[in-house]
Design a protein around this motif. Structure first.
Motif, PDB file in Angstrom:
ATOM      1  N   TYR A 189      42.673  38.861  32.687  1.00  0.00           N
ATOM      2  CA  TYR A 189      41.268  38.555  32.497  1.00  0.00           C
ATOM      3  C   TYR A 189      40.987  38.050  31.078  1.00  0.00           C
ATOM      4  O   TYR A 189      41.356  38.692  30.104  1.00  0.00           O
ATOM      5  N   TYR A 191      42.210  35.883  29.179  1.00  0.00           N
ATOM      6  CA  TYR A 191      43.337  35.761  28.253  1.00  0.00           C
ATOM      7  C   TYR A 191      43.199  34.551  27.335  1.00  0.00           C
ATOM      8  O   TYR A 191      43.584  34.599  26.161  1.00  0.00           O
ATOM      9  N   ASP A 194      40.530  35.355  24.563  1.00  0.00           N
ATOM     10  CA  ASP A 194      41.012  36.373  23.638  1.00  0.00           C
ATOM     11  C   ASP A 194      42.166  35.861  22.780  1.00  0.00           C
ATOM     12  O   ASP A 194      42.285  36.201  21.604  1.00  0.00           O
ATOM     13  N   ASP A 331      43.941  47.352  22.700  1.00  0.00           N
ATOM     14  CA  ASP A 331      43.633  46.415  23.768  1.00  0.00           C
ATOM     15  C   ASP A 331      42.771  45.291  23.226  1.00  0.00           C
ATOM     16  O   ASP A 331      41.688  45.529  22.689  1.00  0.00           O
ATOM     17  N   LYS A 333      41.417  43.001  25.041  1.00  0.00           N
ATOM     18  CA  LYS A 333      40.539  42.522  26.108  1.00  0.00           C
ATOM     19  C   LYS A 333      39.085  42.425  25.631  1.00  0.00           C
ATOM     20  O   LYS A 333      38.537  43.342  25.066  1.00  0.00           O
TER      21      LYS A 333
END
Length: 395
Positions: A189, A191, A194, A331, A333
């Motif tokens: 998700y 990617y 980010d 993380d 994300k």
């Protein structure tokens, strides 16, 4: 057995949606050859978010699913993404739709799929209302999935206790990880967003870039080069595998490693890592075991719904792997959504102009600055005089 259908092609002026079909039970394989205007034919129970995003990126005219896009096991995210993108989604068409000939023109009308005059299969057209109703029903089944998830977690802990607790079975690698930070990239998700947001971090800290299968291609697309590629090698390109990165092939616990054959054909040196979990788990365990001081995970799975959305009971291994890695793990994300630059271009322009004005005022208050402005004024007068003489002479 393939259906024996009439050979008359669908006329473009007949009612309904028209388009050539691309058929593959595996959505991941289909998206590699799906083109705008095609009709995607899949067999995907509980379409997950990543698969849905991959489908809509190809801009198909319709998605025909032999299975149920939402089975009711849990509230999967894929169907809503497809419908919100304005793509027709027809559900529960059955195996007959998979017998369509690749590239053949079909017509879709009221949930029916026609090849010429022949009705091949009939399903349910999904819209926002039907998807919302299915999601509401699926939330009721989440408790059952939670119990199953917990059972799978305990089973994985029993089978992989030595690997998780003591690192038994982790292979030796040539890439130096000890004392460095590691960035593990999975094509999950957000990617792309980010990875773009982490560009300053990559430039400054130069972490070990680890691509998990297609994550290696994501690293290359972002303008970087992976140092390690970990996975079963089913969704990574030859370009990535031959980029110079060290290859770690994820194998089953019994030693079977389907990805080995591919890397051997390419003549790429590799090591094998047998483990029960997912490839992203293997990447985290490898980085941790080899001494990474910090592990940044990008595109990986973090929530219960994401684990279930992946469609594997083995996703429970990711939960335990994250506990094993512990405080080393960060993380990434949602970094691109958490922080966005709030200064607009015109505001930045005004800031530059104000800065130049302040610099001019400061220079004008000094002797050296006054001398510089005087020389600049004299040079400007000379240039203007030359221009006047030139145009005066031309006249």
């Amino acid at each position: 057995m393939r259906l024996r259908l009439r050979q008359r092609r669908t006329a473009p002026d007949e009612p309904g949606l028209h388009g050539p079909v691309r058929v593959d039970p595996r959505t991941k394989n289909l998206t590699k050859r799906l083109r705008p205007g095609d009709v995607a034919v899949i067999d995907h129970l509980d379409i997950d978010r990543i698969s849905a995003e991959a489908l809509i990126a190809c801009r198909p005219r319709a998605v025909l699913n032999a299975a149920r896009s939402t089975s009711g096991r849990y509230p999967n995210l894929g169907p809503d993404i497809i419908v919100q993108a304005g793509i027709t989604l027809v559900d529960d068409l059955g195996p007959d739709v998979l017998a369509l000939t690749e590239g053949r023109e079909v017509r879709i009308l009221d949930g029916g799929v026609y090849d010429g005059d022949q009705l091949v299969a009939e399903g349910v057209v999904q819209d926002e209302a039907t998807v919302a109703a299915a999601m509401e029903e699926a939330r009721a089944g989440l408790a059952v999935q939670l119990e199953s998830f917990a059972a799978n977690t305990m089973d994985y802990l029993r089978r992989e206790r030595e690997l998780l607790l003591d690192g038994v079975g982790v292979p030796d690698i040539e890439t130096v990880v000890d004392g460095r930070q590691a960035l593990i990239v999975v094509r999950g998700y957000h990617y792309k967003e980010d990875l773009a947001a982490l560009r300053p971090y990559i430039k400054e800290y130069r972490p070990v870039l680890i691509g998990v299968d297609g994550g290696a291609d994501a690293i290359l697309e972002a303008g970087h080069r992976p140092e390690l590629i970990v996975g079963d090698m089913d969704s990574v390109s030859d370009r990535a595998l031959t980029s110079g990165a060290e290859i770690v092939v994820h194998a089953y616990r019994d030693g079977r490693a389907p990805g080995v054959e591919r890397v051997e054909k390419l003549g790429v040196k590799h090591v094998v890592f047998p483990a029960t979990g997912t490839s992203e788990d293997v990447a985290m365990l490898l980085a941790d075991d080899k001494g990474a001081e910090l592990i940044v995970a990008l595109g990986t799975h973090a929530t219960l719904v994401e684990f279930l959305d992946k469609g594997r009971s083995g996703m429970a291994s990711t939960f335990l792997t994250r506990l094993r890695v512990g405080s080393k793990l960060i993380d990434a994300k949602g970094v691109s959504r958490l922080y966005r630059q709030r200064i607009s271009s015109w505001q930045l322009g005004l800031l530059v102009i104000a800065g130049l004005f302040a610099l001019g005022v400061a220079l004008a208050s000094t002797v050296a600055g006054q001398t510089m402005f005087g020389l600049f004024g004299a040079w400007t007068d000379d240039v203007l005089s030359s221009v006047r003489v030139f145009f005066g002479g031309s006249a």
